[in-house]
Motif scaffolding. Structure first.
Motif, PDB file in Angstrom:
ATOM      1  N   MET A   1       0.840  -1.188   0.000  1.00 18.39           N
ATOM      2  CA  MET A   1       0.000   0.000   0.000  1.00 18.39           C
ATOM      3  C   MET A   1       0.879   1.244   0.000  1.00 18.39           C
ATOM      4  O   MET A   1       2.084   1.178   0.257  1.00 18.39           O
ATOM      5  N   HIS A   2       0.269   2.381  -0.269  1.00 24.05           N
ATOM      6  CA  HIS A   2       0.975   3.650  -0.244  1.00 24.05           C
ATOM      7  C   HIS A   2       0.199   4.636   0.628  1.00 24.05           C
ATOM      8  O   HIS A   2      -1.012   4.492   0.816  1.00 24.05           O
ATOM      9  N   ALA A   3       0.924   5.616   1.170  1.00 23.27           N
ATOM     10  CA  ALA A   3       0.276   6.628   2.011  1.00 23.27           C
ATOM     11  C   ALA A   3      -0.710   7.441   1.173  1.00 23.27           C
ATOM     12  O   ALA A   3      -0.420   7.811   0.028  1.00 23.27           O
ATOM     13  N   ARG A   4      -1.891   7.717   1.759  1.00 22.08           N
ATOM     14  CA  ARG A   4      -2.917   8.463   1.025  1.00 22.08           C
ATOM     15  C   ARG A   4      -3.522   9.524   1.939  1.00 22.08           C
ATOM     16  O   ARG A   4      -3.682   9.304   3.139  1.00 22.08           O
ATOM     17  N   GLN A   5      -3.892  10.635   1.352  1.00 19.09           N
ATOM     18  CA  GLN A   5      -4.403  11.760   2.127  1.00 19.09           C
ATOM     19  C   GLN A   5      -5.861  11.542   2.504  1.00 19.09           C
ATOM     20  O   GLN A   5      -6.678  11.149   1.672  1.00 19.09           O
ATOM     21  N   ILE A   6      -6.190  11.810   3.781  1.00 19.07           N
ATOM     22  CA  ILE A   6      -7.591  11.783   4.200  1.00 19.07           C
ATOM     23  C   ILE A   6      -8.103  13.193   4.503  1.00 19.07           C
ATOM     24  O   ILE A   6      -9.303  13.423   4.533  1.00 19.07           O
ATOM     25  N   SER A   7      -7.176  14.119   4.723  1.00 24.97           N
ATOM     26  CA  SER A   7      -7.509  15.516   4.965  1.00 24.97           C
ATOM     27  C   SER A   7      -6.230  16.304   4.735  1.00 24.97           C
ATOM     28  O   SER A   7      -5.130  15.722   4.732  1.00 24.97           O
ATOM     29  N   GLY A   9      -2.928  17.731   4.939  1.00 24.76           N
ATOM     30  CA  GLY A   9      -1.831  17.546   5.878  1.00 24.76           C
ATOM     31  C   GLY A   9      -1.909  16.286   6.710  1.00 24.76           C
ATOM     32  O   GLY A   9      -1.082  16.079   7.606  1.00 24.76           O
ATOM     33  N   ILE A  10      -2.886  15.410   6.423  1.00 23.33           N
ATOM     34  CA  ILE A  10      -3.034  14.164   7.176  1.00 23.33           C
ATOM     35  C   ILE A  10      -3.122  12.999   6.195  1.00 23.33           C
ATOM     36  O   ILE A  10      -4.005  12.962   5.332  1.00 23.33           O
ATOM     37  N   ASP A  11      -2.195  12.060   6.340  1.00 23.79           N
ATOM     38  CA  ASP A  11      -2.172  10.863   5.493  1.00 23.79           C
ATOM     39  C   ASP A  11      -2.461   9.625   6.326  1.00 23.79           C
ATOM     40  O   ASP A  11      -2.014   9.515   7.479  1.00 23.79           O
ATOM     41  N   ILE A  12      -3.181   8.696   5.728  1.00 22.84           N
ATOM     42  CA  ILE A  12      -3.344   7.383   6.332  1.00 22.84           C
ATOM     43  C   ILE A  12      -2.233   6.482   5.814  1.00 22.84           C
ATOM     44  O   ILE A  12      -1.911   6.483   4.617  1.00 22.84           O
ATOM     45  N   TYR A  35      -4.252  -2.282   9.881  1.00 24.70           N
ATOM     46  CA  TYR A  35      -3.749  -1.496  10.999  1.00 24.70           C
ATOM     47  C   TYR A  35      -3.395  -0.121  10.442  1.00 24.70           C
ATOM     48  O   TYR A  35      -2.540   0.002   9.564  1.00 24.70           O
ATOM     49  N   ASN A  36      -4.073   0.894  10.935  1.00 23.27           N
ATOM     50  CA  ASN A  36      -3.913   2.237  10.381  1.00 23.27           C
ATOM     51  C   ASN A  36      -3.064   3.111  11.288  1.00 23.27           C
ATOM     52  O   ASN A  36      -3.371   3.282  12.460  1.00 23.27           O
ATOM     53  N   VAL A 174      -9.999   3.744   1.302  1.00 20.51           N
ATOM     54  CA  VAL A 174      -9.601   4.661   2.369  1.00 20.51           C
ATOM     55  C   VAL A 174     -10.821   4.996   3.221  1.00 20.51           C
ATOM     56  O   VAL A 174     -10.778   4.936   4.458  1.00 20.51           O
ATOM     57  N   PHE A 175     -11.912   5.356   2.567  1.00 22.52           N
ATOM     58  CA  PHE A 175     -13.136   5.747   3.267  1.00 22.52           C
ATOM     59  C   PHE A 175     -14.189   4.646   3.135  1.00 22.52           C
ATOM     60  O   PHE A 175     -14.115   3.776   2.262  1.00 22.52           O
ATOM     61  N   VAL A 176     -15.181   4.699   4.000  1.00 18.84           N
ATOM     62  CA  VAL A 176     -16.282   3.736   3.964  1.00 18.84           C
ATOM     63  C   VAL A 176     -17.033   3.880   2.645  1.00 18.84           C
ATOM     64  O   VAL A 176     -17.499   4.971   2.297  1.00 18.84           O
TER      65      VAL A 176
END
Length: 394
Positions: A1-7, A9-12, A35-36, A174-176
């Motif tokens: 997986m790769h880091a992805r933005q949820i907001s 300045g915030i990455d999951i 595990y996030n 990433v999201f529901v």
């Protein structure tokens, strides 16, 4: 997986455990899990919230390979699926401070052998500034360990909830995207590890709702960008409300108990009661736990093994006692060959269940017409109790 933005300045940083099917050598994971961790970049400092299970440390480190500096590593919960890579992270980022609650300090030091010099204890409600972002810490004990806390970023209206609102789902989303699927997985998660603490969780729900969040970012499963449905679900699960439902775990050795159970299921259905029956020789114990969240009545069916209940029933009764569901009624049925103390032994296994026993029926040998009549009477007693509690609309 790769880091992805949820907001902004915030990455999951999600590490997905596709193949895992058992947690804590106890909890079934039919859909795997994830595990996030969350990377929060401010104008003056960067924080990593939680880590991952040690088995997936390489996946975590790969997603952090371009991150040169982390100033704070936040441990919201000390269990290894969240804290398992903290030692390695502290070595990789020697300038980082490990942030945790007061009760987590000792656990992290003893479990992970972290140097106390690297630890910063934060109090309930305390904040750390990252520049244009703030980490505000909210103690949420017994969700589901005594040291757990959530982290709130007010600038993004984002709540990192750790195990709170989590769902064991292996997914690339990433999201529901499927609320029904996430609802069931989250209910399973709640039933298996949160239900014993529902009174405290109710207070923690009220506490976190003081923060105006638009996003709930748990440490298992997808992120809630429309969190209303999962909040409503948890409010319902921790409430005293029960449903017109019976949970009926059973096992049969030579068919007598099975015949009794099947007759009782039909009798309960004729009374308008929903029955969740589980043959314990093949049951996913997580499904059974899900049913216990809402049901008003537990009926246990067992044959007799060496005077006592079948070992599978013994285990299930112990599990129900440990989970402490909001049951109000119970009953025990079963069979035996030459002698039995199954009813007394099962009763002794459930002291934590504050239930009214509506009936017990232990029959010698194959069930007879008299046995079936007694089962009909038991179904009628359950229906009357449910009606008196206005669980059945008449």
């Amino acid at each position: 997986m790769h880091a992805r933005q949820i907001s902004k300045g915030i990455d999951i940083i999600a590490t997905v455990h596709w193949e895992r099917r058992l947690f804590d050598s106890l909890i079934p994971l039919p859909d795997g899990t994830s595990y996030n961790a969350y990377l929060v970049r401010g104008t003056e400092a960067t924080a990593l919230v939680d880590s991952t299970d040690p088995v997936l440390r390489d996946d975590l480190m790969e997603q952090l390979q371009d991150v040169d500096q982390i100033d704070y590593i936040v441990s919201q919960h000390s269990e290894q699926d969240h804290s398992g890579c903290i030692t390695e992270l502290l070595e990789r980022y020697p300038q980082a401070t490990l942030v945790c609650s007061k009760k987590a300090e000792d656990i992290l030091i003893t479990h992970l052998q972290v140097s106390a010099k690297r630890v910063r204890v934060v109090e309930d409600g305390e904040s750390i500034s990252l520049g244009d972002k703030t980490l505000q810490f909210i103690y949420t004990p017994w969700v589901h360990w005594p040291e757990t806390m959530c982290t709130y970023v007010p600038e993004n209206k984002c709540l990192f909830s750790c195990d709170f609102f989590g769902s064991h789902l292996a997914t690339t989303d990433v999201f529901v995207t499927d609320q029904a699927k996430v609802y069931e997985a989250a209910k399973r998660y709640y039933a298996e590890i949160m239900m014993p603490f529902r009174q405290i969780i109710r207070k923690n729900l009220e506490k976190i709702e003081e923060c105006p969040f638009d996003i709930i970012a748990p440490s298992h499963g997808p992120v809630y960008d429309d969190p209303g449905f999962i909040l409503d679900a948890h409010r319902d699960w921790v409430s005293p409300n029960m449903k017109n439902e019976v949970v009926l775990p059973y096992i049969s050795m030579h068919g007598s108990t099975e015949r009794m159970v099947k007759h009782l299921i039909d009798a309960l259905a004729r009374e308008g009661i929903t029955v969740h029956a589980y043959d314990l020789s093949v049951t996913d114990i997580g499904k059974l736990a899900i049913s216990l969240v809402d049901a008003a009545t537990l009926i246990v069916g067992t044959p007799t093994v060496q005077v006592g209940p079948h070992p599978a029933v013994y285990y299930t009764a112990h599990l129900a006692n440990m989970l402490r569901p909001k049951l109000k009624y119970a009953a025990i049925i079963g069979s035996y060959g030459w002698g039995s103390k199954a009813i007394e032994q099962i009763s002794g296994l459930i002291p934590n269940l504050n239930v009214e026993v509506l009936g017990t029926l232990l029959h010698k040998g194959a069930p007879t017409s008299e046995t079936y009549a007694e089962l009909d009477d038991l179904a009628a007693a359950v229906a009357k109790a449910h009606r008196d509690d206005e669980l059945i609309v008449t």
